[in-house]
Design a protein around this motif. Structure first.
Motif, PDB file in Angstrom:
ATOM      1  N   ILE A   1       6.494  -8.026 -10.404  1.00 19.18           N
ATOM      2  CA  ILE A   1       6.545  -6.630  -9.934  1.00 19.18           C
ATOM      3  C   ILE A   1       5.180  -6.131  -9.447  1.00 19.18           C
ATOM      4  CG2 ILE A   1       7.155  -4.233 -10.609  1.00 19.18           C
ATOM      5  CD1 ILE A   1       9.566  -6.212 -10.410  1.00 19.18           C
ATOM      6  N   GLU A   2       4.067  -6.638 -10.094  1.00 19.16           N
ATOM      7  CA  GLU A   2       2.738  -6.207  -9.605  1.00 19.16           C
ATOM      8  C   GLU A   2       2.492  -6.668  -8.171  1.00 19.16           C
ATOM      9  OE1 GLU A   2       1.621  -8.670 -12.952  1.00 19.16           O
ATOM     10  OE2 GLU A   2       3.500  -7.577 -12.867  1.00 19.16           O
ATOM     11  N   LYS A   3       3.174  -7.731  -7.764  1.00 17.54           N
ATOM     12  CA  LYS A   3       3.017  -8.182  -6.379  1.00 17.54           C
ATOM     13  C   LYS A   3       3.916  -7.299  -5.521  1.00 17.54           C
ATOM     14  CE  LYS A   3       0.405 -11.825  -7.134  1.00 17.54           C
ATOM     15  NZ  LYS A   3      -1.030 -11.660  -6.888  1.00 17.54           N
ATOM     16  N   GLN A   4       3.356  -6.146  -5.145  1.00 18.03           N
ATOM     17  CA  GLN A   4       4.205  -5.147  -4.476  1.00 18.03           C
ATOM     18  C   GLN A   4       4.605  -5.560  -3.071  1.00 18.03           C
ATOM     19  OE1 GLN A   4       4.153  -1.039  -5.964  1.00 18.03           O
ATOM     20  NE2 GLN A   4       1.950  -1.356  -6.160  1.00 18.03           N
ATOM     21  N   ARG A   5       4.046  -6.636  -2.586  1.00 14.92           N
ATOM     22  CA  ARG A   5       4.493  -7.205  -1.309  1.00 14.92           C
ATOM     23  C   ARG A   5       6.032  -7.293  -1.259  1.00 14.92           C
ATOM     24  NH1 ARG A   5       3.637 -10.822   3.093  1.00 14.92           N
ATOM     25  NH2 ARG A   5       5.706 -11.222   3.907  1.00 14.92           N
TER      26      ARG A   5
ATOM     27  N   THR B   1       0.826  -1.217   0.000  1.00 16.38           N
ATOM     28  CA  THR B   1       0.000   0.000   0.000  1.00 16.38           C
ATOM     29  C   THR B   1       0.860   1.267   0.000  1.00 16.38           C
ATOM     30  OG1 THR B   1      -0.135  -0.106   2.412  1.00 16.38           O
ATOM     31  CG2 THR B   1      -1.959  -1.098   1.184  1.00 16.38           C
ATOM     32  N   ARG B   2       2.087   1.174   0.516  1.00 11.17           N
ATOM     33  CA  ARG B   2       3.022   2.316   0.510  1.00 11.17           C
ATOM     34  C   ARG B   2       4.378   1.830  -0.007  1.00 11.17           C
ATOM     35  NH1 ARG B   2       3.817   3.619   6.438  1.00 11.17           N
ATOM     36  NH2 ARG B   2       5.022   5.376   5.639  1.00 11.17           N
ATOM     37  N   PRO B   3       4.386   1.297  -1.242  1.00  9.39           N
ATOM     38  CA  PRO B   3       5.642   0.705  -1.737  1.00  9.39           C
ATOM     39  C   PRO B   3       6.777   1.713  -1.860  1.00  9.39           C
ATOM     40  CG  PRO B   3       3.981   0.782  -3.469  1.00  9.39           C
ATOM     41  CD  PRO B   3       3.272   1.127  -2.210  1.00  9.39           C
ATOM     42  N   LEU B   4       6.448   2.971  -2.201  1.00  8.03           N
ATOM     43  CA  LEU B   4       7.538   3.949  -2.335  1.00  8.03           C
ATOM     44  C   LEU B   4       8.181   4.218  -0.984  1.00  8.03           C
ATOM     45  CD1 LEU B   4       6.131   6.505  -4.931  1.00  8.03           C
ATOM     46  CD2 LEU B   4       8.032   4.898  -5.220  1.00  8.03           C
ATOM     47  N   ASP B   5       7.345   4.481   0.025  1.00 10.34           N
ATOM     48  CA  ASP B   5       7.895   4.716   1.376  1.00 10.34           C
ATOM     49  C   ASP B   5       8.701   3.493   1.827  1.00 10.34           C
ATOM     50  OD1 ASP B   5       6.756   7.190   1.613  1.00 10.34           O
ATOM     51  OD2 ASP B   5       4.987   6.480   2.715  1.00 10.34           O
ATOM     52  N   THR B   6       8.196   2.306   1.489  1.00 16.68           N
ATOM     53  CA  THR B   6       8.873   1.068   1.907  1.00 16.68           C
ATOM     54  C   THR B   6      10.254   0.952   1.265  1.00 16.68           C
ATOM     55  OG1 THR B   6       6.741  -0.028   2.168  1.00 16.68           O
ATOM     56  CG2 THR B   6       8.653  -1.470   1.939  1.00 16.68           C
TER      57      THR B   6
ATOM     58  N   ASP C   1       1.234 -10.775  -1.450  1.00 17.33           N
ATOM     59  CA  ASP C   1       1.680 -12.136  -1.765  1.00 17.33           C
ATOM     60  C   ASP C   1       2.339 -12.615  -0.477  1.00 17.33           C
ATOM     61  OD1 ASP C   1       2.256 -14.414  -3.176  1.00 17.33           O
ATOM     62  OD2 ASP C   1       3.647 -13.490  -4.579  1.00 17.33           O
ATOM     63  N   ASP C   2       2.765 -13.880  -0.402  1.00 17.30           N
ATOM     64  CA  ASP C   2       3.266 -14.344   0.896  1.00 17.30           C
ATOM     65  C   ASP C   2       4.426 -15.324   0.758  1.00 17.30           C
ATOM     66  OD1 ASP C   2       3.354 -14.432   3.629  1.00 17.30           O
ATOM     67  OD2 ASP C   2       1.385 -15.379   3.908  1.00 17.30           O
TER      68      ASP C   2
END
Ligand SMILES: NC(=O)c1ccc[n+]([C@@H]2O[C@H](COP(=O)([O-])OP(=O)(O)OC[C@H]3O[C@@H](n4cnc5c(N)ncnc54)[C@H](O)[C@@H]3O)[C@@H](O)[C@H]2O)c1
Ligand SMILES: O=c1ccn([C@@H]2O[C@H](COP(=O)(O)OP(=O)(O)O[C@H]3OC[C@@H](O)[C@H](O)[C@H]3O)[C@@H](O)[C@H]2O)c(=O)[nH]1
Length: 390
Positions: free
Chosen positions: A179-183, A108-113, A337-338
Motif C-alpha cells: 500500500i505504501e507503493k502508491q504507484r 503524488t495525487r493518489p486521492l485524485d487518482t 514502483d514499476d
C-alpha cells in the motif's frame, strides 16, 4: 458512403455514441476515425477540447464546420454535472475514456487518482446499466501490475518461459506492490471498476466491453511541458523523451531504464476499438488486451531508438551524451514502483475480432517524431531564446 458491413456480413446501423474524455489523446483519434470512416454521431464530453478543435470548428477555407451534424461537444466534468445521465440516455453506446492516467500523479495525487478512476466512473456504469445502454470502458494494462516472472531469482531459466510473463485476460493474476507503493493506486482503482462492470454484466445484464490498452502512443499524446502544459508537469514517457529531444537535453532514464514495454501505434489500436464498436455481438462481455507484442523494448532501448529517429527526421545531430540516469525517487517522488514487463496475449482479440497490430516501433516513432518536430520545434525555440529571470 457505401453500406458498411460487420464481421458477420450484416449491415451496420448508424448509432449515437456518448464519448466521455473525447478531448484526450485516444478520444481525439477515435473521433477522427469515426467521423471520417463511419456514419455514427458523437456526443463528445470533456473538460477540454483543444485536441478535437479541428473537428468542431469551421475551417477558414470553407467557413463551415467539417461535421456539423455528426459531432456535438459538451464541456462538462463528470464529477458533478447533472447532464451526464441525459446524454447517456440519448446515446446507443457510451465509451468512457475519462481518467487521470499519468504515472507522475499516481503516487503524488493518489486521492485524485482513485476518485478519477473509480468513484467518477461509477455513475457512468450505473446510468448505462439502469438505462439498458452498452458500455465500452477503458481500463489499462497496469491492472496486471508485475509479472509472475519478476519474483523468480534473477538467474532462473524460467524467466525465459512466456508462461511467466505473457499477460492473458482470463488467467493472469493482478500483482501490485504494498500500500505504501502508491504507484498502484491507479491500477487498483481500475481493477475495482473492471470488477464492478463485470458484476453488473453478470447480475444485471449490462452489455459491456473492457479495453486494456498497452502503451498506445502517437501524435497528440499528453503535452510538452511549458509549451502546451505546465512547466513542472511530468507526462508519459513519449512526451518526456520528445520534450528532451526538442530542447536538446539528455533523456532521463528512471532507475536505469531497465523496465520493458510494448508500444503500439495509436492508429492500429483505434482500428481495434472501431471493431468493438461495430461488432457488439462479438465484443460484449469481453475484456480485450490491445497492444503490439512485437514492439517490445526496454525504456533505455526506446530512448536510443527515439534519439536515432529524431536525428533522422530533423537532420540534427544527436547529443554526445543522449541519456542520463535518475532515480525513481528523484523523478517521481516517494511511493513510485514499476511494471517490469508488459507483453499482451492477443488470443482473445484475435479470435473475437480478427484484429492484429501492423506498425513497427521504428515506423511509428518516425511518424510521431515528425509530428512532434513540426508541431513544437518553433515554440520551443522561442521559449529557449527568452532570457531567464534569475
Ligand atoms: N494511452 C494509453 O496508452 C493508455 C494506456 C492504458 C490505459 N489508458 C486509458 O485510456 C483512457 C484514455 O487515455 P488517454 O491516453 O487518451 O488519456 P488523456 O488524459 O489524453 O485523456 C483523458 C481525457 O479525459 C478527460 N477527463 C478526465 N477527467 C474528466 C472528468 N472528470 N470529466 C470530463 N472529462 C474528464 C481529460 O480532460 C482528457 O481529455 C484512460 O482511461 C486511460 O486510463 C490509456
Ligand atoms: O522521462 C521518463 C519517463 C518515463 N520513464 C519510464 O518509462 C516507462 C514508461 O513510462 P510511462 O510514463 O509511459 O508510463 P507506464 O508505461 O509506466 O504506465 C502507463 O501505462 C498504461 C496506462 O494506463 C497509463 O497511460 C500509464 O500508467 C516507465 O518505466 C518509466 O519509469 C523514464 O525512464 N523516463
Amino acid at each position: 458512403m457505401a453500406q458498411r458491413l460487420d464481421l458477420d456480413g450484416k449491415p451496420i446501423k448508424a448509432i449515437t455514441i456518448c464519448m466521455i474524455g473525447a478531448g484526450g489523446f485516444i478520444g481525439s483519434h477515435l473521433c477522427e476515425k469515426i467521423l471520417h470512416e463511419t456514419p455514427h454521431k458523437i456526443l463528445a464530453l470533456d473538460v477540454y477540447n483543444d485536441k478535437i478543435k479541428h473537428l468542431l470548428e469551421p475551417d477558414s477555407a470553407s467557413g463551415t464546420a467539417p461535421f456539423p451534424d455528426r459531432i456535438q461537444f459538451h464541456r462538462l466534468n463528470i464529477k458533478h454535472d447533472s447532464r451526464l445521465e441525459g446524454l447517456i440516455k440519448m446515446s446507443d453506446l457510451t465509451i468512457n475514456l475519462a481518467a487521470i492516467c499519468t504515472p507522475a500523479d499516481y503516487n503524488t495525487r493518489p486521492l485524485d487518482t482513485i476518485y478519477s478512476n473509480f468513484i467518477d466512473a461509477l455513475p457512468v456504469v450505473k446510468y448505462c446499466s439502469e438505462n439498458g445502454k452498452r458500455l465500452i470502458h477503458f481500463s489499462t494494462c497496469e491492472v496486471y501490475g508485475k509479472t509472475i516472472g519478476s519474483f523468480l531469482p534473477k538467474d532462473s531459466p524460467l524467466r525465459q518461459d512466456p508462461s511467466y510473463y505473457v499477460l492473458k485476460e482470463d488467467t493472469s493474476p493482478c500483482i501490485f506492490g504494498s500500500i505504501e507503493k502508491q504507484r498502484w493506486s491507479y491500477a487498483c482503482a481500475k481493477q475495482l471498476i473492471e470488477r464492478l462492470i463485470y458484476a453488473e454484466g453478470a447480475e444485471n445484464g449490462l452489455e459491456f466491453t473492457i479495453v486494456r490498452p498497452f502503451n498506445w502512443i502517437g501524435p497528440r499524446m499528453d503535452f510538452i511541458p511549458g509549451i502546451d502544459g505546465p512547466s513542472e508537469g511530468v507526462p508519459r514517457v513519449l512526451a518526456c523523451f520528445s520534450n528532451a529531444l526538442l530542447r536538446r537535453e539528455p533523456l532521463k532514464l528512471v532507475d536505469g531504464g531497465q523496465s520493458q514495454r510494448t508500444f503500439i501505434y495509436i492508429k492500429d489500436a483505434i482500428e481495434a476499438v472501431l471493431l468493438m464498436i461495430e461488432n457488439p455481438a462479438r465484443a460484449n462481455g469481453h475484456i480485450f488486451n490491445v497492444g503490439n507484442p512485437n514492439n517490445e523494448v526496454t525504456v533505455r532501448q526506446l530512448a536510443e531508438m527515439m534519439t536515432e529517429v529524431y536525428a533522422k527526421v530533423t537532420g540534427e545531430s544527436a547529443l554526445e551524451k543522449p541519456t542520463i540516469d535518475v532515480s525513481s525517487k528523484e523523478f517521481y517522488g516517494e511511493g513510485y514502483d514499476d511494471s517490469d514487463k508488459r507483453i499482451p496475449d492477443m488470443t482473445i482479440i484475435n479470435k473475437q475480432l480478427g484484429w492484429n497490430p501492423k506498425t513497427s516501433l521504428w515506423d511509428l516513432l518516425e511518424s510521431t517524431l515528425t509530428y512532434q518536430h513540426r508541431t513544437y520545434a518553433e515554440a520551443i525555440k522561442k521559449v529557449l531564446a527568452k532570457p531567464t529571470s534569475s
